[in-house]
Write an enzyme that holds these catalytic residues in place. Sequence first.
Site, PDB file in Angstrom:
ATOM      1  N   HIS A 245      89.754 -63.460  -4.893  1.00 58.79           N
ATOM      2  CA  HIS A 245      90.108 -62.038  -4.986  1.00 58.79           C
ATOM      3  C   HIS A 245      89.461 -61.296  -3.822  1.00 58.79           C
ATOM      4  O   HIS A 245      88.339 -61.623  -3.425  1.00 58.79           O
ATOM      5  CB  HIS A 245      89.597 -61.455  -6.313  1.00 58.79           C
ATOM      6  CG  HIS A 245      90.272 -60.183  -6.680  1.00 58.79           C
ATOM      7  ND1 HIS A 245      89.890 -58.973  -6.167  1.00 58.79           N
ATOM      8  CD2 HIS A 245      91.336 -59.942  -7.470  1.00 58.79           C
ATOM      9  CE1 HIS A 245      90.671 -58.029  -6.655  1.00 58.79           C
ATOM     10  NE2 HIS A 245      91.566 -58.587  -7.437  1.00 58.79           N
TER      11      HIS A 245
ATOM     12  N   ASP B 206      95.421 -63.593 -12.795  1.00 56.72           N
ATOM     13  CA  ASP B 206      96.681 -64.360 -12.864  1.00 56.72           C
ATOM     14  C   ASP B 206      96.494 -65.794 -13.343  1.00 56.72           C
ATOM     15  O   ASP B 206      97.484 -66.501 -13.570  1.00 56.72           O
ATOM     16  CB  ASP B 206      97.336 -64.371 -11.471  1.00 56.72           C
ATOM     17  CG  ASP B 206      97.776 -62.979 -11.066  1.00 56.72           C
ATOM     18  OD1 ASP B 206      97.323 -62.492 -10.014  1.00 56.72           O
ATOM     19  OD2 ASP B 206      98.524 -62.359 -11.832  1.00 56.72           O
TER      20      ASP B 206
HETATM   21  C1  SDX Z   1      96.044 -59.907  -7.679  1.00 55.02           C
HETATM   22  O1  SDX Z   1      93.805 -56.403  -5.089  1.00 55.02           O
HETATM   23  C2  SDX Z   1      93.886 -56.502  -6.348  1.00 55.02           C
HETATM   24  O2  SDX Z   1      93.214 -55.849  -7.064  1.00 55.02           O
HETATM   25  C3  SDX Z   1      94.953 -57.477  -6.817  1.00 55.02           C
HETATM   26  C4  SDX Z   1      95.020 -57.706  -8.316  1.00 55.02           C
HETATM   27  C5  SDX Z   1      95.457 -56.480  -9.054  1.00 55.02           C
HETATM   28  O3  SDX Z   1      95.148 -56.374 -10.248  1.00 55.02           O
HETATM   29  O4  SDX Z   1      96.215 -55.672  -8.455  1.00 55.02           O
HETATM   30  O5  SDX Z   1      93.768 -58.125  -8.799  1.00 55.02           O
HETATM   31  C6  SDX Z   1      96.049 -58.781  -8.647  1.00 55.02           C
HETATM   32  O6  SDX Z   1      96.771 -59.859  -6.725  1.00 55.02           O
HETATM   33  C7  SDX Z   1      95.079 -61.047  -7.890  1.00 55.02           C
HETATM   34  C8  SDX Z   1      95.129 -62.095  -6.733  1.00 55.02           C
HETATM   35  C9  SDX Z   1      96.315 -63.024  -6.987  1.00 55.02           C
HETATM   36  N1  SDX Z   1      96.515 -63.953  -5.870  1.00 55.02           N
HETATM   37  C10 SDX Z   1      96.203 -65.260  -5.950  1.00 55.02           C
HETATM   38  O7  SDX Z   1      95.682 -65.786  -6.933  1.00 55.02           O
HETATM   39  C11 SDX Z   1      96.606 -66.074  -4.725  1.00 55.02           C
HETATM   40  C12 SDX Z   1      95.474 -67.043  -4.366  1.00 55.02           C
HETATM   41  N2  SDX Z   1      94.346 -66.252  -3.878  1.00 55.02           N
HETATM   42  C13 SDX Z   1      94.333 -65.937  -2.492  1.00 55.02           C
HETATM   43  O8  SDX Z   1      95.333 -66.225  -1.651  1.00 55.02           O
HETATM   44  C14 SDX Z   1      93.235 -65.004  -2.027  1.00 55.02           C
HETATM   45  O9  SDX Z   1      92.084 -65.317  -2.696  1.00 55.02           O
HETATM   46  C15 SDX Z   1      93.541 -63.513  -2.144  1.00 55.02           C
HETATM   47  C16 SDX Z   1      94.854 -63.178  -1.534  1.00 55.02           C
HETATM   48  C17 SDX Z   1      93.551 -63.114  -3.581  1.00 55.02           C
HETATM   49  C18 SDX Z   1      92.425 -62.769  -1.433  1.00 55.02           C
HETATM   50  O10 SDX Z   1      92.587 -63.012  -0.085  1.00 55.02           O
HETATM   51  P1  SDX Z   1      91.505 -62.497   1.000  1.00 55.02           P
HETATM   52  O11 SDX Z   1      90.534 -61.551   0.410  1.00 55.02           O
HETATM   53  O12 SDX Z   1      92.277 -62.055   2.204  1.00 55.02           O
HETATM   54  O13 SDX Z   1      90.677 -63.788   1.295  1.00 55.02           O
HETATM   55  P2  SDX Z   1      91.017 -64.833   2.434  1.00 55.02           P
HETATM   56  O14 SDX Z   1      92.452 -65.229   2.358  1.00 55.02           O
HETATM   57  O15 SDX Z   1      90.489 -64.284   3.723  1.00 55.02           O
HETATM   58  O16 SDX Z   1      90.126 -66.105   1.958  1.00 55.02           O
HETATM   59  C19 SDX Z   1      88.742 -66.200   2.305  1.00 55.02           C
HETATM   60  C20 SDX Z   1      88.448 -67.697   2.338  1.00 55.02           C
HETATM   61  C21 SDX Z   1      89.390 -68.468   3.256  1.00 55.02           C
HETATM   62  O17 SDX Z   1      88.731 -69.654   3.666  1.00 55.02           O
HETATM   63  P3  SDX Z   1      87.898 -69.646   5.112  1.00 55.02           P
HETATM   64  O18 SDX Z   1      88.894 -69.188   6.172  1.00 55.02           O
HETATM   65  O19 SDX Z   1      86.746 -68.702   4.921  1.00 55.02           O
HETATM   66  O20 SDX Z   1      87.487 -71.097   5.297  1.00 55.02           O
HETATM   67  O21 SDX Z   1      88.660 -68.260   1.027  1.00 55.02           O
HETATM   68  C22 SDX Z   1      89.739 -69.180   1.073  1.00 55.02           C
HETATM   69  C23 SDX Z   1      90.510 -68.890   2.340  1.00 55.02           C
HETATM   70  O22 SDX Z   1      91.188 -70.041   2.796  1.00 55.02           O
HETATM   71  N3  SDX Z   1      90.542 -68.941  -0.125  1.00 55.02           N
HETATM   72  C24 SDX Z   1      91.090 -69.883  -0.877  1.00 55.02           C
HETATM   73  C25 SDX Z   1      91.704 -69.209  -1.939  1.00 55.02           C
HETATM   74  N4  SDX Z   1      91.526 -67.889  -1.805  1.00 55.02           N
HETATM   75  C26 SDX Z   1      90.803 -67.710  -0.684  1.00 55.02           C
HETATM   76  N5  SDX Z   1      91.133 -71.223  -0.747  1.00 55.02           N
HETATM   77  C27 SDX Z   1      91.798 -71.919  -1.710  1.00 55.02           C
HETATM   78  N6  SDX Z   1      92.386 -71.336  -2.776  1.00 55.02           N
HETATM   79  C28 SDX Z   1      92.373 -69.989  -2.930  1.00 55.02           C
HETATM   80  N7  SDX Z   1      92.973 -69.413  -3.977  1.00 55.02           N
END
Ligand code: SDX
Length: 426
Positions: free
Chosen positions: A298, A355
């Site tokens: 998140h 989710d």
């Molecule tokens: C919702 O904003 C809100 O409030 C949203 C929400 C709401 O109520 O409105 O809470 C609802 O959208 C919840 C989130 C649902 N999405 C997912 O579950 C999709 C999977 N999660 C991600 O793609 C990710 O965690 C996000 C999109 C939720 C957050 O993305 P960020 O903050 O841009 O983080 P990032 O992509 O920069 O990740 C940081 C690191 C990266 O690795 P490094 O480059 O540091 O090595 O964490 C890793 C990412 O690769 N990473 C994950 C991951 N999420 C982040 N690796 C594997 N699996 C994951 N799920």
Amino acid sequence: MNSATLELPVIVGSEQEQGIDISRLRAATGCITLDEGYANTGSCKSAIAYIDGERGILRYRGYPIEELAERSTFIETAWLLIYGELPRRDQIRRFSDLLTENENLHEDMKYHFEGFPSNAHPMAILSAMINASSCFYPGLMGAANRERFDIHAARLISQVRTIAAFSYRKSRGLPIIYPKPIYKYTANFLHMMFSEPYQDYELKPEVVRALDLIFLLHADHEQNCSTSTVRMVASSQSNLFASAAAGVCALWGPLHGGANQAVIEMLETIVESGDDGSKFIAAAKTKASGKRLMGFGHRVYKHYDPRAKIIKTVCDQLFASLELRDPLLDVAKRLEEAALSDPYFVERKLYPNVDFYSGIIMRAIGIPKEMFTVIFAIGRMPGWIANFKEIIDDTQGRIYRPRQIYVGAPERHYVPLDARGPSAPR
Ligand code: SDX
């Protein structure tokens, strides 16, 4: 390179969070800030939801989400979010009456449903039909927003449910089931989804309560992607329905509200492949795989999403009460356990979000996975409406218009077609 020194005011929020007010920055220095993804940028001051990502706190108008989940309902919480206080008995009764008065769509709307292919994604239908419905209320447009806000808000909350149910029935070639005033909000939605002309759907209290909680837990979440979109559109003085339709489009993405559908598809893939989850977790840790552990991570929560904790409990209670079993739930629990002890996830502070388990409840209720993000949109509607109201109530508000850093071509001049060098081979 500009090296100016500038004193900027600091805005301190109700919970002592601090923001540097840079509204004078460009005028004083010629510089703007750049923060791709807005991870460090506040777009507004808001009094609706409060999140502490480090401590896993979520409050709606100051009330902890845990208390509202235990003691409130989705519709009472919707009123709280929109109007700022827990409603008195007369207020919730009037709100309930408005929801009932506005639960039907204009009868001509059914012709719009006829125009969609049966396999149309319900989020496309939802966004289109919210705007289509607004066409039947010409008074909705423009400044009338403020005078008739209560009606528009109740109509949108009530109709989003009807549109969703009608789109489900059409997608299955089933006869449309109209709402019944005797049913409360969530029960009426389940009735419109699953009743038949000859027999009403059996409304099990634990199922109605579980879905009502899903709506309540999704009702608002400060400046997430879709809510910021609603505010962006509202800031141009677009009407409430147009702003909400834009929010639906932003929510659809798999990184945002579309994640609940992506979680189930991920779990189905794992179960069908015979993987115990370990292979998928290994892939999710490898960028090259392009896979992510959906429902994990998140932007704000660097701790367990408080909503995920509640939803997991609701899931366990529902499954116990209905004596259900689902291999996807077993895999989800194994994935959670493995990820929470895996350094990759621990170091990045990746925890289950709202989710991760919500889809398993919806699947148990019989809602198809293509509808999961629609359920999220129904839940989030009060939060979008509350943020829309904050915009229209701010008489000093300005249109949202971010700046940019241009990285394109420097000035150059038009070249006639024949002088543009050899044409690429056809
Ligand atoms: C919702 O904003 C809100 O409030 C949203 C929400 C709401 O109520 O409105 O809470 C609802 O959208 C919840 C989130 C649902 N999405 C997912 O579950 C999709 C999977 N999660 C991600 O793609 C990710 O965690 C996000 C999109 C939720 C957050 O993305 P960020 O903050 O841009 O983080 P990032 O992509 O920069 O990740 C940081 C690191 C990266 O690795 P490094 O480059 O540091 O090595 O964490 C890793 C990412 O690769 N990473 C994950 C991951 N999420 C982040 N690796 C594997 N699996 C994951 N799920």
